[in-house]
Design an enzyme around this catalytic site. Sequence first.
Site, PDB file in Angstrom:
ATOM      1  N   LYS A 179      -3.877   6.556  -1.339  1.00  0.00           N
ATOM      2  CA  LYS A 179      -2.726   7.473  -1.597  1.00  0.00           C
ATOM      3  C   LYS A 179      -1.465   6.802  -1.335  1.00  0.00           C
ATOM      4  O   LYS A 179      -1.082   6.579  -0.493  1.00  0.00           O
ATOM      5  CB  LYS A 179      -2.827   8.763  -0.844  1.00  0.00           C
ATOM      6  CG  LYS A 179      -2.016   9.767  -1.240  1.00  0.00           C
ATOM      7  CD  LYS A 179      -1.193  10.704  -0.324  1.00  0.00           C
ATOM      8  CE  LYS A 179       0.004  10.189   0.168  1.00  0.00           C
ATOM      9  NZ  LYS A 179       1.058  10.258  -0.848  1.00  0.00           N
ATOM     10  N   GLU A 254       0.222   1.655  11.392  1.00  0.00           N
ATOM     11  CA  GLU A 254       1.258   0.601  11.541  1.00  0.00           C
ATOM     12  C   GLU A 254       2.558   1.458  11.017  1.00  0.00           C
ATOM     13  O   GLU A 254       2.759   2.253   9.994  1.00  0.00           O
ATOM     14  CB  GLU A 254       1.211  -0.192  10.290  1.00  0.00           C
ATOM     15  CG  GLU A 254      -0.186  -1.019  10.168  1.00  0.00           C
ATOM     16  CD  GLU A 254       0.099  -2.181  11.338  1.00  0.00           C
ATOM     17  OE1 GLU A 254       0.850  -2.228  11.954  1.00  0.00           O
ATOM     18  OE2 GLU A 254      -1.178  -2.580  11.533  1.00  0.00           O
ATOM     19  N   CYS A 288       9.647  -2.464   7.951  1.00  0.00           N
ATOM     20  CA  CYS A 288       9.444  -1.952   9.355  1.00  0.00           C
ATOM     21  C   CYS A 288       9.699  -3.004  10.326  1.00  0.00           C
ATOM     22  O   CYS A 288      10.287  -2.592  11.484  1.00  0.00           O
ATOM     23  CB  CYS A 288       7.800  -1.621   9.357  1.00  0.00           C
ATOM     24  SG  CYS A 288       6.837  -3.011   8.748  1.00  0.00           S
ATOM     25  N   GLU A 385      15.107   4.043  14.317  1.00  0.00           N
ATOM     26  CA  GLU A 385      14.967   3.402  13.175  1.00  0.00           C
ATOM     27  C   GLU A 385      15.935   4.051  11.915  1.00  0.00           C
ATOM     28  O   GLU A 385      15.706   5.006  11.499  1.00  0.00           O
ATOM     29  CB  GLU A 385      13.337   3.435  12.677  1.00  0.00           C
ATOM     30  CG  GLU A 385      13.198   2.464  11.518  1.00  0.00           C
ATOM     31  CD  GLU A 385      11.669   2.389  11.192  1.00  0.00           C
ATOM     32  OE1 GLU A 385      11.076   3.541  11.191  1.00  0.00           O
ATOM     33  OE2 GLU A 385      11.022   1.321  11.231  1.00  0.00           O
TER      34      GLU A 385
HETATM   35  P1  NAD Z   1       6.122   8.359   5.698  1.00  0.00           P
HETATM   36  O1  NAD Z   1       5.309   8.498   6.902  1.00  0.00           O
HETATM   37  O2  NAD Z   1       6.991   9.527   5.230  1.00  0.00           O
HETATM   38  O3  NAD Z   1       4.837   8.325   4.652  1.00  0.00           O
HETATM   39  C1  NAD Z   1       4.115   7.318   4.276  1.00  0.00           C
HETATM   40  C2  NAD Z   1       2.941   7.861   3.501  1.00  0.00           C
HETATM   41  O4  NAD Z   1       2.498   8.862   4.369  1.00  0.00           O
HETATM   42  C3  NAD Z   1       3.272   8.305   2.239  1.00  0.00           C
HETATM   43  O5  NAD Z   1       2.127   7.990   1.235  1.00  0.00           O
HETATM   44  C4  NAD Z   1       3.413   9.837   2.649  1.00  0.00           C
HETATM   45  O6  NAD Z   1       3.031  10.437   1.017  1.00  0.00           O
HETATM   46  C5  NAD Z   1       2.280  10.014   3.503  1.00  0.00           C
HETATM   47  N1  NAD Z   1       2.310  11.231   4.243  1.00  0.00           N
HETATM   48  C6  NAD Z   1       3.325  11.869   4.311  1.00  0.00           C
HETATM   49  N2  NAD Z   1       3.178  13.073   5.151  1.00  0.00           N
HETATM   50  C7  NAD Z   1       1.776  13.225   5.338  1.00  0.00           C
HETATM   51  C8  NAD Z   1       0.887  14.072   6.015  1.00  0.00           C
HETATM   52  N3  NAD Z   1       1.383  15.064   6.665  1.00  0.00           N
HETATM   53  N4  NAD Z   1      -0.272  13.602   6.232  1.00  0.00           N
HETATM   54  C9  NAD Z   1      -0.749  12.088   5.460  1.00  0.00           C
HETATM   55  N5  NAD Z   1      -0.028  11.511   4.921  1.00  0.00           N
HETATM   56  C10 NAD Z   1       1.339  11.780   4.639  1.00  0.00           C
HETATM   57  O7  NAD Z   1       6.682   6.857   5.680  1.00  0.00           O
HETATM   58  P2  NAD Z   1       7.793   6.470   4.443  1.00  0.00           P
HETATM   59  O8  NAD Z   1       9.022   7.099   4.541  1.00  0.00           O
HETATM   60  O9  NAD Z   1       7.012   6.237   3.338  1.00  0.00           O
HETATM   61  O10 NAD Z   1       7.874   4.917   5.143  1.00  0.00           O
HETATM   62  C11 NAD Z   1       8.849   4.468   6.058  1.00  0.00           C
HETATM   63  C12 NAD Z   1       8.283   4.332   7.416  1.00  0.00           C
HETATM   64  O11 NAD Z   1       7.028   3.416   7.380  1.00  0.00           O
HETATM   65  C13 NAD Z   1       8.960   3.659   8.427  1.00  0.00           C
HETATM   66  O12 NAD Z   1       9.206   4.439   9.660  1.00  0.00           O
HETATM   67  C14 NAD Z   1       8.608   2.736   8.702  1.00  0.00           C
HETATM   68  O13 NAD Z   1       9.178   1.677   9.880  1.00  0.00           O
HETATM   69  C15 NAD Z   1       7.123   2.536   8.336  1.00  0.00           C
HETATM   70  N6  NAD Z   1       6.420   1.384   7.880  1.00  0.00           N
HETATM   71  C16 NAD Z   1       5.952   0.593   8.803  1.00  0.00           C
HETATM   72  C17 NAD Z   1       5.229  -0.667   8.351  1.00  0.00           C
HETATM   73  C18 NAD Z   1       4.498  -1.372   9.466  1.00  0.00           C
HETATM   74  O14 NAD Z   1       3.565  -2.291   9.065  1.00  0.00           O
HETATM   75  N7  NAD Z   1       4.598  -1.111  10.887  1.00  0.00           N
HETATM   76  C19 NAD Z   1       5.356  -1.335   7.284  1.00  0.00           C
HETATM   77  C20 NAD Z   1       6.282  -0.378   6.367  1.00  0.00           C
HETATM   78  C21 NAD Z   1       6.796   0.840   6.610  1.00  0.00           C
END
Ligand code: NAD
Length: 483
Positions: A179, A254, A288, A385
Amino acid sequence: MSTQPQLPRHDLLIDGKRLPPGTGEYSTDINPATELPIALVAQGSAADVDLAVSAARAALKVWCGLRAAERGRILYRFADLLEANQEELTALESLDAGKPLAAVRRQDMPAVIDTVRYYAGWADKINGQVVPTRPGALTYTVREPVGVVAAIVPWNFPLMIGMWKIAPALACGCTLIVKPAEITPLTALRVGELALQAGLPPGVLNIVTGKGSVVGNALVAHPGIDKVTFTGSPGVGRGIMQGAAANFKRITLELGGKSANLIFADANVDAAVRAAASGIFFNAGQVCSAGSRILAQREVYDEVVEKLAARAASIRVGDPAAPDTTMGPLVSSTQMKTVLDYVEIGKREGAIAVTGGERVGGKGYYVQPTVFANVGHEMRVSQEEIFGPVASVIRFEDEADAVRIANGTAFSLAAGVWSADIGRVHQVAAELKAGTVWINTYGHTDVRLPWGGAGDSGLGREHGDAAIDNFTEPKAIWLSLRQ
Ligand code: NAD
C-alpha cells in the site's frame, strides 16, 4: 472536474490484473511542484483488500514452491527491468513526490536496483542449521516464509523504501500486498507491472492504492495477513502495533527521527557543515534520519551557524526537473503548512531564524531552507520531528553535555559525530542512543547494513540479514534415529 477525463487513470494491481476499485472511486493525484492534477488513482476499499489477500494467499504456494534459485533469477530479471526503465521511473517519482530529477537519478534509483540485486542473491542462501542436541536424534532448522506480507509505505522515498520491503520479502518466498502512500502511488504501480514482466507469478506482488485509514487499516486488521512491515509516522505505527495484536501479526516499524549531528571544536568544521547541510536539506528535510538537530560545541557554535546559513541560502530551490535544482517542493500542502507552523513555533519559543523561514513563490509547496540558532534543548523545534528543511542548531559545552542532549528525545534512529579525536568518536558513538552512528560523515545508507531505531523510531531492523529474519519463521525439526 472538466480536466479530469484527460488524466491517466490508475487501477489497482491484484492477481496480475489491473482492476478498478470496488467502489468505483478515484482520487486526484497532485504534482507538488505545480499543484496541478497529474493522475486519477484508484481508491481501494476493504473489499479490494480481501481480493488482494486471497490472491496473495493462493500465490504463496506457487511462489514458495519454486526452486529458490529460480526465485533469485526472477528477482535478477526484475532488477534488470528496473534498470532498463529507470528514466521512466525517475521521471514518475520526481513528478509525484517533487524530488529533483537529478537526486532520484543519482540516489534513489541506484539504491532501488542494488536492493533488488542484493536480495536476489539471498534467495538461494537462506539456510537452516543442523543443531547437535543428543545422540539418536537428527535435529535441524529450516527457515520458512512468514507468509502474506502487508507493506505500508510512506511518501518520502516511495520507490526506495517500498523496495526495502518488497525485495527481501520476495527473496524469502513471501507474497505481498503493497500500500503506497495515497499522495505518491504512481511508481509502486509501475514497479508491480515490471515485476510481472520479469516473470513474477500473478498474485505474488499486489498493489492496492488508497487511504491509510481504509486500505492500511483493512490490511492491519485482516486475518489473512501474517506480517505488517511499515514505514511512517510514530502515531500510525502505534495504531498498527495495536491492530496487529489481534492475531499476533509479526510487525516491523520504521518510524520517525530527530537525529543529532554533533560537531566538536576539534572537527574539520567546513566538512562537518557541508555534510550537516545535506544531512538536513536533502529531499527538503523529508528524511526520517535527517540531521535536524545540529549540536555545535561552544567554541565553534557561531562559525557553524554562519557557515550553515550561508550553505542553506545557496541551495537552489525550484523546479524538480531543472538540472541545477538542489531542492524541490515539499510533498503536499499539508506538509508545507506543518513546516511553516513549526517555523512560527520556533520563533515564539525564542529561536532565531538566521536564514529562511518563508514559503517560496505562490505555486508549488516550496519552503526556504531554514536555520534556527539560539535553540534550547527543551524547545519543540528541538524535540519534535518537523520533516522539512529546518535545522535547529544547539550549543553544547563538553562530551557529556553533547551526549545528554543528543539522547534527550523520544527518538533514536541515527546520529552523527564530528571530531579529530579517534578515542572520542568511538566513545561517543558507544554512548549515543541510535540505530546508526555516522562518524565524520552523515547520511549514508546501504542495504547491507541494518537500518532502524528504538523508542519512537520504531521496532526491529530492515536491510541485510535482519530483513531475512523479518520475512522468515524458523522451524525446528526433530527426527528420532531409532524408535
Ligand atoms: P504516515 O504514517 O502518515 O503514512 C505512512 C503510510 O501509512 C502511508 O501509506 C499511509 O497511507 C499509511 N497509513 C496512514 N494511516 C494508516 C492507518 N490508520 N493504518 C494503516 N496505514 C496507515 O507517514 P507519512 O506522513 O507518509 O511519512 C512521514 C513519516 O514517516 C515521518 O514521521 C518519518 O519520520 C517517517 N519515516 C520513517 C522512515 C524510517 O526508516 N524510519 C523512513 C521514511 C519516513
